[in-house]
Motif scaffolding. Sequence first.
Motif, mmCIF file in Angstrom:
data_model
loop_
_atom_site.group_PDB
_atom_site.id
_atom_site.type_symbol
_atom_site.label_atom_id
_atom_site.label_comp_id
_atom_site.label_asym_id
_atom_site.label_seq_id
_atom_site.Cartn_x
_atom_site.Cartn_y
_atom_site.Cartn_z
ATOM 1 N N GLU A 103 -13.946 6.182 7.623
ATOM 2 C CA GLU A 103 -14.621 6.896 8.702
ATOM 3 C C GLU A 103 -13.982 6.558 10.041
ATOM 4 O OE1 GLU A 103 -18.673 4.865 9.573
ATOM 5 O OE2 GLU A 103 -18.281 4.585 7.416
ATOM 6 N N ALA A 104 -14.100 7.483 10.972
ATOM 7 C CA ALA A 104 -13.589 7.291 12.321
ATOM 8 C C ALA A 104 -14.470 6.318 13.088
ATOM 9 C CB ALA A 104 -13.531 8.627 13.053
ATOM 10 N N ASP A 105 -13.848 5.600 14.009
ATOM 11 C CA ASP A 105 -14.598 4.713 14.893
ATOM 12 C C ASP A 105 -15.491 5.548 15.818
ATOM 13 O OD1 ASP A 105 -14.765 1.837 16.098
ATOM 14 O OD2 ASP A 105 -14.450 3.158 17.825
ATOM 15 N N ALA A 106 -16.687 5.036 16.087
ATOM 16 C CA ALA A 106 -17.633 5.795 16.903
ATOM 17 C C ALA A 106 -17.187 5.895 18.359
ATOM 18 C CB ALA A 106 -19.011 5.137 16.831
ATOM 19 N N ASP A 107 -16.519 4.862 18.867
ATOM 20 C CA ASP A 107 -16.123 4.845 20.271
ATOM 21 C C ASP A 107 -14.726 5.419 20.499
ATOM 22 O OD1 ASP A 107 -18.531 3.595 21.082
ATOM 23 O OD2 ASP A 107 -17.722 1.650 20.455
ATOM 24 N N GLU A 108 -13.808 5.157 19.568
ATOM 25 C CA GLU A 108 -12.431 5.655 19.668
ATOM 26 C C GLU A 108 -12.064 6.372 18.364
ATOM 27 O OE1 GLU A 108 -9.417 2.973 21.178
ATOM 28 O OE2 GLU A 108 -10.985 1.629 21.902
ATOM 29 N N PRO A 109 -12.627 7.564 18.137
ATOM 30 C CA PRO A 109 -12.371 8.250 16.859
ATOM 31 C C PRO A 109 -10.890 8.537 16.654
ATOM 32 C CG PRO A 109 -13.384 9.739 18.459
ATOM 33 C CD PRO A 109 -13.448 8.375 19.051
ATOM 34 N N TRP A 110 -10.468 8.391 15.430
ATOM 35 C CA TRP A 110 -9.050 8.531 15.140
ATOM 36 C C TRP A 110 -8.568 9.973 15.156
ATOM 37 C CZ3 TRP A 110 -9.300 6.010 9.588
ATOM 38 C CH2 TRP A 110 -10.050 6.814 8.739
ATOM 39 N N THR A 111 -7.287 10.122 15.435
ATOM 40 C CA THR A 111 -6.539 11.355 15.189
ATOM 41 C C THR A 111 -5.662 11.074 13.983
ATOM 42 O OG1 THR A 111 -6.514 12.106 17.496
ATOM 43 C CG2 THR A 111 -4.735 12.894 16.065
ATOM 44 N N ILE A 112 -5.823 11.868 12.926
ATOM 45 C CA ILE A 112 -5.138 11.558 11.675
ATOM 46 C C ILE A 112 -4.385 12.765 11.128
ATOM 47 C CG2 ILE A 112 -6.642 9.667 10.978
ATOM 48 C CD1 ILE A 112 -8.161 11.659 9.192
ATOM 49 N N TRP A 113 -3.282 12.460 10.464
ATOM 50 C CA TRP A 113 -2.523 13.398 9.638
ATOM 51 C C TRP A 113 -2.622 12.865 8.220
ATOM 52 C CZ3 TRP A 113 0.345 17.489 11.931
ATOM 53 C CH2 TRP A 113 0.365 17.477 13.330
ATOM 54 N N TRP A 114 -2.966 13.702 7.275
ATOM 55 C CA TRP A 114 -3.244 13.186 5.943
ATOM 56 C C TRP A 114 -2.708 14.114 4.863
ATOM 57 C CZ3 TRP A 114 -6.231 16.673 3.283
ATOM 58 C CH2 TRP A 114 -7.015 17.556 4.044
ATOM 59 N N MET A 115 -2.492 13.537 3.704
ATOM 60 C CA MET A 115 -2.041 14.335 2.564
ATOM 61 C C MET A 115 -2.540 13.691 1.274
ATOM 62 S SD MET A 115 2.053 13.489 2.642
ATOM 63 C CE MET A 115 2.664 11.799 2.763
ATOM 64 N N HIS A 116 -2.780 14.536 0.270
ATOM 65 C CA HIS A 116 -3.140 14.102 -1.068
ATOM 66 C C HIS A 116 -1.956 14.410 -1.992
ATOM 67 C CE1 HIS A 116 -7.818 14.214 -0.574
ATOM 68 N NE2 HIS A 116 -7.213 13.782 0.516
ATOM 69 N N LEU A 117 -1.595 13.430 -2.823
ATOM 70 C CA LEU A 117 -0.412 13.552 -3.673
ATOM 71 C C LEU A 117 -0.762 13.310 -5.135
ATOM 72 C CD1 LEU A 117 1.979 11.305 -1.516
ATOM 73 C CD2 LEU A 117 1.670 13.780 -1.322
ATOM 74 N N VAL A 118 -0.105 14.058 -6.017
ATOM 75 C CA VAL A 118 -0.160 13.794 -7.449
ATOM 76 C C VAL A 118 1.264 13.862 -7.980
ATOM 77 C CG1 VAL A 118 -2.506 14.690 -7.755
ATOM 78 C CG2 VAL A 118 -0.559 16.240 -7.995
ATOM 79 N N GLY A 119 1.469 13.329 -9.168
ATOM 80 C CA GLY A 119 2.793 13.417 -9.779
ATOM 81 C C GLY A 119 3.195 12.123 -10.463
ATOM 82 N N GLN A 120 4.149 12.247 -11.366
ATOM 83 C CA GLN A 120 4.553 11.124 -12.198
ATOM 84 C C GLN A 120 5.125 9.961 -11.389
ATOM 85 O OE1 GLN A 120 7.391 13.247 -14.501
ATOM 86 N NE2 GLN A 120 5.863 14.420 -15.658
ATOM 87 N N GLN A 121 5.801 10.264 -10.287
ATOM 88 C CA GLN A 121 6.487 9.212 -9.551
ATOM 89 C C GLN A 121 5.743 8.753 -8.292
ATOM 90 O OE1 GLN A 121 10.664 9.955 -9.023
ATOM 91 N NE2 GLN A 121 10.940 10.605 -11.138
ATOM 92 N N VAL A 122 4.573 9.319 -8.049
ATOM 93 C CA VAL A 122 3.816 8.927 -6.856
ATOM 94 C C VAL A 122 3.389 7.456 -6.904
ATOM 95 C CG1 VAL A 122 1.758 9.377 -5.466
ATOM 96 C CG2 VAL A 122 3.071 11.282 -6.409
ATOM 97 N N PRO A 123 2.895 6.932 -8.047
ATOM 98 C CA PRO A 123 2.523 5.506 -8.048
ATOM 99 C C PRO A 123 3.668 4.584 -7.653
ATOM 100 C CG PRO A 123 1.593 6.602 -9.959
ATOM 101 C CD PRO A 123 2.525 7.593 -9.315
ATOM 102 N N ASP A 124 4.896 4.882 -8.087
ATOM 103 C CA ASP A 124 6.039 4.054 -7.702
ATOM 104 C C ASP A 124 6.316 4.161 -6.202
ATOM 105 O OD1 ASP A 124 6.425 3.151 -10.268
ATOM 106 O OD2 ASP A 124 7.933 4.667 -10.762
ATOM 107 N N LEU A 125 6.169 5.374 -5.636
ATOM 108 C CA LEU A 125 6.376 5.548 -4.207
ATOM 109 C C LEU A 125 5.327 4.779 -3.405
ATOM 110 C CD1 LEU A 125 7.231 9.363 -4.058
ATOM 111 C CD2 LEU A 125 8.763 7.482 -3.472
ATOM 112 N N LEU A 126 4.077 4.837 -3.851
ATOM 113 C CA LEU A 126 3.022 4.101 -3.165
ATOM 114 C C LEU A 126 3.271 2.598 -3.245
ATOM 115 C CD1 LEU A 126 1.601 6.858 -3.043
ATOM 116 C CD2 LEU A 126 -0.507 5.725 -3.723
ATOM 117 N N ALA A 127 3.701 2.120 -4.408
ATOM 118 C CA ALA A 127 3.977 0.685 -4.564
ATOM 119 C C ALA A 127 5.091 0.243 -3.625
ATOM 120 C CB ALA A 127 4.343 0.385 -6.015
ATOM 121 N N ALA A 128 6.073 1.122 -3.407
ATOM 122 C CA ALA A 128 7.202 0.766 -2.542
ATOM 123 C C ALA A 128 6.785 0.569 -1.094
ATOM 124 C CB ALA A 128 8.290 1.844 -2.630
#
Length: 297
Positions: A103-128
């Motif tokens: 959740e965003a902070d109540a006093d200084e709410p965040w500005t975010i860029w986000w993405m959801h990923l799936v795929g065979q090699q995503v776990p290795d990328l996240l681990a890296a």
Amino acid sequence: MILAPATPTLRREGFPGQRMRVLPRPLVAEARRTRPLSPLLVTDVGYFPRASTHGRSRAHGAPEHIVIVCAAGRGTCTLPSGVHPVHAGQALVIPAGLPHRYEADADEPWTIWWMHLVGQQVPDLLAATGATPDQPVVGLGDPARVISLVDTILRRMERDETTASLLASAGAAWHAMALLAADRPTIGRQQSDPIAATIEHLRANVATRISLADLAGMAGLSVSHYAALFRRATGYGALEFQTRLRMGTARELLDTTDRPIASVAAEVGFSDPLYFSRQFHRIHGMSPTEYRSHDKG
């Protein structure tokens, strides 16, 4: 640690200036069976500027891996391992299936860029990236470059849902994850200039008109602060600078091809050839046709 339900007043979306694209789930299932896309597929992507009261709670986690880049402000993420603060210049990495609430902070709410990923090699990328369920927040050595890539994903998915766009989005996501892994801050290393990074993004997307608010969001700055720094760095406002970049590309096309004026205009992002000609004349003091016939070199 058991995650409590999110505060009822928290919002999933609906923020002024937000952008978001979510692929239809039948398309996701089909794409995951396609060899070029099976290693990595972006299923959801978005930009939430100053997202006051933003938050999500998933008691059983999400089906996709989640990457959230905080450009400004701050927030928190609660996992079974505890509560983790998220600040500007950091990324939050949540593996698929991990219970979480953010959740965003109540006093200084965040500005975010986000993405959801799936795929065979995503776990290795996240681990890296070095992120783990115990330490899900990682610093970014070059936040603006990563944000620029997420913006590229968003623009491709805003265009259409063709295989070509999904492949381009996957490529940009791969690049972004590689930067998360390779460009984590080290002691004594200075972060890159966010203005220079957004200028580089403009040069790479000459035909696309990018708003001042979007550019400021990439840099993690307020619109007024970004506009002042941009003018100091270039001598122009951001929109005028974009117009001049487009005209530079137009000059090159006029010099090196026989393409009709309307075709040149379309190539640099002007759907109206007459408006293109007026802008060209304003900057060059002559029409595109006169420029092409003028002796040069």
